[in-house]
Design a protein around this motif. Sequence first.
Motif, PDB file in Angstrom:
ATOM      1  N   TRP A  14      33.191  59.836  72.205  1.00  7.99           N
ATOM      2  CA  TRP A  14      33.655  61.334  72.441  1.00  7.99           C
ATOM      3  C   TRP A  14      32.489  61.552  73.890  1.00  7.99           C
ATOM      4  O   TRP A  14      31.503  61.609  73.735  1.00  7.99           O
ATOM      5  CB  TRP A  14      34.037  62.671  71.857  1.00  7.99           C
ATOM      6  CG  TRP A  14      35.227  62.250  71.196  1.00  7.99           C
ATOM      7  CD1 TRP A  14      35.447  62.029  69.489  1.00  7.99           C
ATOM      8  CD2 TRP A  14      36.781  62.300  71.203  1.00  7.99           C
ATOM      9  NE1 TRP A  14      36.299  62.437  69.327  1.00  7.99           N
ATOM     10  CE2 TRP A  14      37.157  62.463  69.571  1.00  7.99           C
ATOM     11  CE3 TRP A  14      37.726  62.400  72.479  1.00  7.99           C
ATOM     12  CZ2 TRP A  14      38.285  62.181  70.077  1.00  7.99           C
ATOM     13  CZ3 TRP A  14      38.621  62.621  72.601  1.00  7.99           C
ATOM     14  CH2 TRP A  14      39.618  62.398  71.291  1.00  7.99           C
ATOM     15  N   ASP A 310      51.964  53.526  64.930  1.00  3.54           N
ATOM     16  CA  ASP A 310      51.786  54.290  64.605  1.00  3.54           C
ATOM     17  C   ASP A 310      51.779  55.378  66.310  1.00  3.54           C
ATOM     18  O   ASP A 310      50.933  54.644  66.552  1.00  3.54           O
ATOM     19  CB  ASP A 310      50.071  53.915  64.326  1.00  3.54           C
ATOM     20  CG  ASP A 310      50.682  52.749  62.616  1.00  3.54           C
ATOM     21  OD1 ASP A 310      50.353  53.680  61.468  1.00  3.54           O
ATOM     22  OD2 ASP A 310      50.625  51.663  63.314  1.00  3.54           O
ATOM     23  N   LEU A 312      49.065  59.030  66.954  1.00  5.55           N
ATOM     24  CA  LEU A 312      48.004  59.347  66.149  1.00  5.55           C
ATOM     25  C   LEU A 312      47.403  60.670  67.658  1.00  5.55           C
ATOM     26  O   LEU A 312      47.538  60.500  68.387  1.00  5.55           O
ATOM     27  CB  LEU A 312      46.631  58.645  66.487  1.00  5.55           C
ATOM     28  CG  LEU A 312      46.354  58.146  64.496  1.00  5.55           C
ATOM     29  CD1 LEU A 312      47.573  56.760  64.731  1.00  5.55           C
ATOM     30  CD2 LEU A 312      44.833  57.805  64.134  1.00  5.55           C
ATOM     31  N   ASP A 315      43.228  64.533  69.362  1.00  9.78           N
ATOM     32  CA  ASP A 315      42.061  64.737  68.162  1.00  9.78           C
ATOM     33  C   ASP A 315      41.417  62.949  67.213  1.00  9.78           C
ATOM     34  O   ASP A 315      39.785  63.436  66.898  1.00  9.78           O
ATOM     35  CB  ASP A 315      41.993  65.801  67.277  1.00  9.78           C
ATOM     36  CG  ASP A 315      42.309  67.247  68.237  1.00  9.78           C
ATOM     37  OD1 ASP A 315      41.398  67.030  68.773  1.00  9.78           O
ATOM     38  OD2 ASP A 315      42.337  68.163  67.315  1.00  9.78           O
ATOM     39  N   ARG A 316      42.041  62.284  66.899  1.00 13.69           N
ATOM     40  CA  ARG A 316      41.947  61.234  66.107  1.00 13.69           C
ATOM     41  C   ARG A 316      41.435  59.819  66.937  1.00 13.69           C
ATOM     42  O   ARG A 316      42.197  58.840  66.842  1.00 13.69           O
ATOM     43  CB  ARG A 316      42.952  60.756  65.111  1.00 13.69           C
ATOM     44  CG  ARG A 316      42.574  62.122  64.498  1.00 13.69           C
ATOM     45  CD  ARG A 316      43.792  61.879  63.004  1.00 13.69           C
ATOM     46  NE  ARG A 316      43.259  60.577  62.409  1.00 13.69           N
ATOM     47  CZ  ARG A 316      43.867  59.704  61.194  1.00 13.69           C
ATOM     48  NH1 ARG A 316      45.607  60.483  61.239  1.00 13.69           N
ATOM     49  NH2 ARG A 316      44.504  59.029  61.028  1.00 13.69           N
ATOM     50  N   ALA A 317      41.620  59.727  68.041  1.00 13.76           N
ATOM     51  CA  ALA A 317      41.415  58.668  69.282  1.00 13.76           C
ATOM     52  C   ALA A 317      40.864  58.392  68.589  1.00 13.76           C
ATOM     53  O   ALA A 317      40.287  56.348  69.247  1.00 13.76           O
ATOM     54  CB  ALA A 317      40.827  59.204  70.631  1.00 13.76           C
ATOM     55  N   LEU A 318      39.658  57.582  68.108  1.00 12.40           N
ATOM     56  CA  LEU A 318      38.587  56.996  67.576  1.00 12.40           C
ATOM     57  C   LEU A 318      39.564  56.365  66.178  1.00 12.40           C
ATOM     58  O   LEU A 318      38.504  55.200  66.182  1.00 12.40           O
ATOM     59  CB  LEU A 318      37.299  58.176  67.874  1.00 12.40           C
ATOM     60  CG  LEU A 318      36.620  58.272  68.894  1.00 12.40           C
ATOM     61  CD1 LEU A 318      35.452  59.197  68.558  1.00 12.40           C
ATOM     62  CD2 LEU A 318      36.143  57.339  70.116  1.00 12.40           C
ATOM     63  N   ASP A 319      39.746  57.228  65.553  1.00 14.86           N
ATOM     64  CA  ASP A 319      40.600  56.370  64.888  1.00 14.86           C
ATOM     65  C   ASP A 319      41.493  55.717  65.273  1.00 14.86           C
ATOM     66  O   ASP A 319      41.953  54.417  64.489  1.00 14.86           O
ATOM     67  CB  ASP A 319      40.927  57.542  63.535  1.00 14.86           C
ATOM     68  CG  ASP A 319      39.948  58.317  63.154  1.00 14.86           C
ATOM     69  OD1 ASP A 319      39.037  58.252  63.314  1.00 14.86           O
ATOM     70  OD2 ASP A 319      40.389  59.442  63.351  1.00 14.86           O
ATOM     71  N   ALA A 320      42.573  55.463  66.310  1.00 18.91           N
ATOM     72  CA  ALA A 320      43.006  55.173  66.332  1.00 18.91           C
ATOM     73  C   ALA A 320      42.733  53.838  67.485  1.00 18.91           C
ATOM     74  O   ALA A 320      43.421  52.818  67.091  1.00 18.91           O
ATOM     75  CB  ALA A 320      43.975  55.702  67.494  1.00 18.91           C
ATOM     76  N   THR A 322      40.353  52.000  66.010  1.00 18.50           N
ATOM     77  CA  THR A 322      39.608  51.875  64.859  1.00 18.50           C
ATOM     78  C   THR A 322      40.444  51.222  64.449  1.00 18.50           C
ATOM     79  O   THR A 322      40.702  50.186  63.851  1.00 18.50           O
ATOM     80  CB  THR A 322      38.836  52.440  63.945  1.00 18.50           C
ATOM     81  OG1 THR A 322      37.552  53.100  64.843  1.00 18.50           O
ATOM     82  CG2 THR A 322      38.450  52.117  62.611  1.00 18.50           C
ATOM     83  N   VAL A 335      48.124  57.012  71.157  1.00 21.03           N
ATOM     84  CA  VAL A 335      47.352  58.478  71.364  1.00 21.03           C
ATOM     85  C   VAL A 335      48.392  59.306  71.795  1.00 21.03           C
ATOM     86  O   VAL A 335      49.237  59.145  73.328  1.00 21.03           O
ATOM     87  CB  VAL A 335      46.194  58.553  71.649  1.00 21.03           C
ATOM     88  CG1 VAL A 335      45.416  59.598  71.722  1.00 21.03           C
ATOM     89  CG2 VAL A 335      45.473  57.059  70.871  1.00 21.03           C
TER      90      VAL A 335
END
Length: 338
Positions: A14, A310, A312, A315-320, A322, A335
């Motif tokens: 971020w 999926d 997401l 806020d969970r863009a980094l998880d997306a 990954t 996202v």
Amino acid sequence: MRSVHVTGPGTASWVEVDRPTAGPADVLLRVRACGICGSDALYTSHGGIPPRQGATPLGHEPAAEVVEVGNQVDGLSVGDHVVLDTMAFTDGLLGSGGAQGALSEFVVVRDAEVGRQVKVIPRHVPWQVAALNEPMAVALHAVNRTAPGPGDKVVVFGAGPIGLGAVLGYRRKGVEHVVVVDIVPSRLEKALQVGADAVVNSAEEDVAARLVELHGDGSTPRVRGVRPGTDIYLDAAGAPVVPRTVTSIAKHGATFGVVAVHKTPVEIDFGAVLATELNLVWAMGYPTEIFEVTDDLVQNWQEYAVVVSDTLPFDRALDALTLAATPGAADKVVVLLD
């Protein structure tokens, strides 16, 4: 505002950046959805856009809402839903080395022109489906490069987003029969949902023999060995086995298109291929297809929705990122921004 950038080799983070402002010839957009592409993982792994390294804003599969329109811009209004040609931004390719990325709260289109960087879509199309416009344009360009015609029999290797988009494209072109080859049962099921006539699990079945069953015998006296009657093969998988398989079984005069990114060199025996007079074509990006695909996506959005596996929150863009980069974990990740 918050934005996701590549900040070093193997690292996306971020970053706080200034919210863009729109001038008289510009349009300010609030990003409402952004798909994750395999190239995002490539950029992150490399630490920038190969061969360069350096901080890189990510996100090039956006759908957005117009929040401000410069007084010199025609054809757009606040509240319009839009898809974008990310290759037509005047400040560089959006999310692919340019000054901005769509994994951000806002982006600005400089020198905005409807039909050049921006196309309005109806509001009933879900944001996650609208965000497919860019990758579906890539798929349609691959289809167009293989020049399909009525009566053609087609095989698509790979039932990921581009492969599924290609199936939709080939169906719209009126080909006779489409087969999808993959090794993941859930992906093969999706291929049937979007219009494939048959699927082949290459981990369990002999691809050549199965294609002969489905497309007939295409062998001729001048070309030895098993030759299915397939007219077009498209590699949307990127696995080294695909070119080796196609070049060993293609009938005389067939077409082999490659849209997948191969990360390692592939060895092909040109001597063995010579007699087949195989037509080899390549496809990258979307020279004309970015907005050509939009009308079909709008009209048939429920079919395209199958491609998304999926969603997401922002806020969970980094998880997306990954999740999308983890083999077998997801097919198409999008996202969503509130």
